[in-house]
Structures are given as C-alpha cells and as structure tokens.
Scaffold this motif. Structure first.
Motif, short mmCIF file in Angstrom:
data_model
loop_
_atom_site.label_atom_id
_atom_site.label_comp_id
_atom_site.label_asym_id
_atom_site.label_seq_id
_atom_site.Cartn_x
_atom_site.Cartn_y
_atom_site.Cartn_z
N ILE A 1 -14.94 -44.83 -44.23
CA ILE A 1 -14.02 -44.71 -43.26
C ILE A 1 -14.44 -45.04 -41.73
CG2 ILE A 1 -12.59 -42.96 -41.84
CD1 ILE A 1 -12.21 -41.46 -44.42
N LEU A 2 -15.81 -44.51 -41.53
CA LEU A 2 -16.52 -45.00 -40.35
C LEU A 2 -16.63 -46.55 -40.17
CD1 LEU A 2 -19.07 -42.23 -39.55
CD2 LEU A 2 -16.91 -42.86 -38.16
N VAL A 3 -16.88 -47.12 -41.43
CA VAL A 3 -17.46 -48.68 -41.56
C VAL A 3 -16.16 -49.41 -41.41
CG1 VAL A 3 -17.95 -50.46 -43.08
CG2 VAL A 3 -19.53 -48.42 -42.56
N VAL A 4 -14.81 -48.91 -42.08
CA VAL A 4 -13.50 -49.76 -41.86
C VAL A 4 -12.52 -49.34 -40.63
CG1 VAL A 4 -11.43 -50.04 -43.02
CG2 VAL A 4 -13.57 -49.73 -44.40
N LEU A 5 -13.30 -48.22 -39.71
CA LEU A 5 -12.33 -47.82 -38.75
C LEU A 5 -12.21 -49.05 -37.58
CD1 LEU A 5 -11.32 -45.36 -37.82
CD2 LEU A 5 -13.28 -44.82 -36.55
N PRO A 6 -13.13 -49.83 -37.21
CA PRO A 6 -12.93 -51.00 -36.41
C PRO A 6 -11.57 -51.67 -36.75
CG PRO A 6 -15.28 -50.77 -36.64
CD PRO A 6 -14.44 -50.05 -37.61
N GLY A 7 -11.38 -52.11 -38.19
CA GLY A 7 -10.56 -52.79 -38.54
C GLY A 7 -9.27 -52.08 -38.45
N LEU A 8 -9.24 -50.96 -39.00
CA LEU A 8 -7.77 -49.90 -38.90
C LEU A 8 -7.49 -49.96 -37.58
CD1 LEU A 8 -8.81 -47.31 -41.37
CD2 LEU A 8 -7.33 -49.30 -41.76
N ILE A 9 -8.57 -49.69 -36.52
CA ILE A 9 -7.90 -49.32 -35.10
C ILE A 9 -7.49 -50.80 -34.72
CG2 ILE A 9 -8.75 -49.19 -32.67
CD1 ILE A 9 -10.84 -47.28 -33.91
N CYS A 10 -8.03 -51.85 -34.82
CA CYS A 10 -7.16 -53.11 -34.47
C CYS A 10 -5.82 -53.59 -35.36
CB CYS A 10 -8.24 -54.26 -34.79
SG CYS A 10 -9.83 -54.35 -33.67
N ALA A 11 -5.97 -53.12 -36.43
CA ALA A 11 -4.53 -53.22 -37.09
C ALA A 11 -3.57 -52.38 -36.45
CB ALA A 11 -4.88 -52.97 -38.71
N PHE A 12 -3.95 -51.13 -36.20
CA PHE A 12 -2.94 -50.31 -35.59
C PHE A 12 -2.37 -50.69 -34.21
CE2 PHE A 12 -2.14 -46.65 -32.65
CZ PHE A 12 -1.13 -45.93 -33.11
N VAL B 1 -11.20 -56.87 -38.21
CA VAL B 1 -11.49 -57.13 -39.53
C VAL B 1 -13.04 -57.86 -39.77
CG1 VAL B 1 -10.77 -58.28 -41.66
CG2 VAL B 1 -9.16 -57.20 -40.01
N LEU B 2 -13.40 -58.77 -39.18
CA LEU B 2 -14.70 -59.20 -39.01
C LEU B 2 -15.82 -58.26 -38.89
CD1 LEU B 2 -16.19 -61.84 -39.61
CD2 LEU B 2 -16.26 -62.16 -37.12
N ILE B 3 -15.55 -57.31 -37.85
CA ILE B 3 -16.60 -56.43 -37.57
C ILE B 3 -16.70 -55.14 -38.86
CG2 ILE B 3 -17.16 -54.32 -36.10
CD1 ILE B 3 -16.15 -55.83 -34.01
N SER B 4 -15.57 -54.96 -39.37
CA SER B 4 -15.64 -54.07 -40.39
C SER B 4 -16.26 -54.82 -41.58
CB SER B 4 -14.21 -53.59 -40.99
OG SER B 4 -13.76 -52.79 -39.69
N LEU B 5 -16.04 -55.90 -41.87
CA LEU B 5 -16.69 -56.74 -43.07
C LEU B 5 -18.02 -56.86 -43.05
CD1 LEU B 5 -14.08 -59.39 -43.85
CD2 LEU B 5 -14.52 -57.69 -44.99
N VAL B 6 -18.64 -56.98 -41.48
CA VAL B 6 -20.21 -57.16 -41.39
C VAL B 6 -20.74 -55.68 -41.73
CG1 VAL B 6 -21.80 -57.46 -39.71
CG2 VAL B 6 -20.09 -59.11 -39.67
N LEU B 7 -20.10 -54.56 -41.15
CA LEU B 7 -20.69 -53.41 -41.47
C LEU B 7 -20.55 -53.16 -42.79
CD1 LEU B 7 -18.82 -51.35 -38.33
CD2 LEU B 7 -21.26 -52.20 -38.68
N LEU B 8 -19.50 -53.42 -43.47
CA LEU B 8 -19.68 -53.24 -44.82
C LEU B 8 -20.69 -53.82 -45.80
CD1 LEU B 8 -15.58 -53.55 -45.95
CD2 LEU B 8 -17.37 -51.51 -46.31
N MET B 9 -20.99 -55.18 -45.27
CA MET B 9 -22.13 -55.76 -45.85
C MET B 9 -23.41 -55.12 -45.49
SD MET B 9 -20.82 -59.86 -46.16
CE MET B 9 -20.31 -59.93 -44.32
#
Length: 108
Positions: free
Chosen positions: A52-63, A33-41
């Motif tokens: 989708i590409l930016v949020v993908l690290p958080g989604l994979i970890c949540a999965f 989630v932290l990586i996704s937030l940094v990428l979003l910013m």
C-alpha cells in the motif's frame, strides 16, 4: 431562430485529451504511476502495508485526476477551495444600481 445561436454544452471536451484530461493531468498521473513502479522494483514488499505504501503515489495521483461533474477533477476542487479560503473576502459592490444606493443615502 431570431439570429441567435446555441453553444453545445460539451464544447470544452473537444479541447481535452480523450475528452477528459488536460496535458497536466496526464503528466501528473504518469509521474505518480512511474514513481510507484520504480518503488515496486526497488523495495522488497513482503506485507500488505508495504504494498500500500509503495503504490500510494500512483493512487493519490489517480484520485486527483478523477473527472467529476461541474468541475474538471478533484485537483480543480482543491485549487478552487484554496483560492477561496486564502483570497480576498472584502467584496466591493459595483453593481448596476450602485448610483441608486448612493442617492438613497443622500436623501436620508
């Protein structure tokens, strides 16, 4: 009860955080989630595929940390499958009747 006792089925849940997560699971989820937030910013997202590409690290970890029955989570299943397919496949019989099998072979 004849000097016997029962262990409740959910004793493992008492050692888990919120009854579902190990510390490593929360660290993995937090990192994703932290990586996704940094990428979003840092990256400008103008289209849906970029989001989708930016949020993908958080989604994979949540999965990976989704709790499922009979296993702890998806990550545990992946690790068990990897260990099964890469582990030793030649199982050595050391059962309780191994001496009986040797006796049958000698008598023939």
């Amino acid at each position: 009860m004849n000097d016997s006792y029962l262990i409740p089925a959910n004793t493992k849940r008492g050692t888990l955080i919120l009854g579902w997560f190990k510390p490593f699971d929360l660290i993995l989820l937090g990192t994703g989630v932290l990586i996704s937030l940094v990428l979003l910013m840092t990256f400008p997202v103008a289209s849906n595929w970029q989001v989708i590409l930016v949020v993908l690290p958080g989604l994979i970890c949540a999965f990976l940390v989704i709790p499922i029955p009979n296993y702890h989570n998806i990550l545990t299943i992946i690790i068990e499958c990897y260990n099964f397919f890469t582990g030793r496949r030649n199982y050595i019989w050391k059962g309780w009747c191994v001496k009986d099998v040797q006796d049958v072979k000698k008598s023939n």
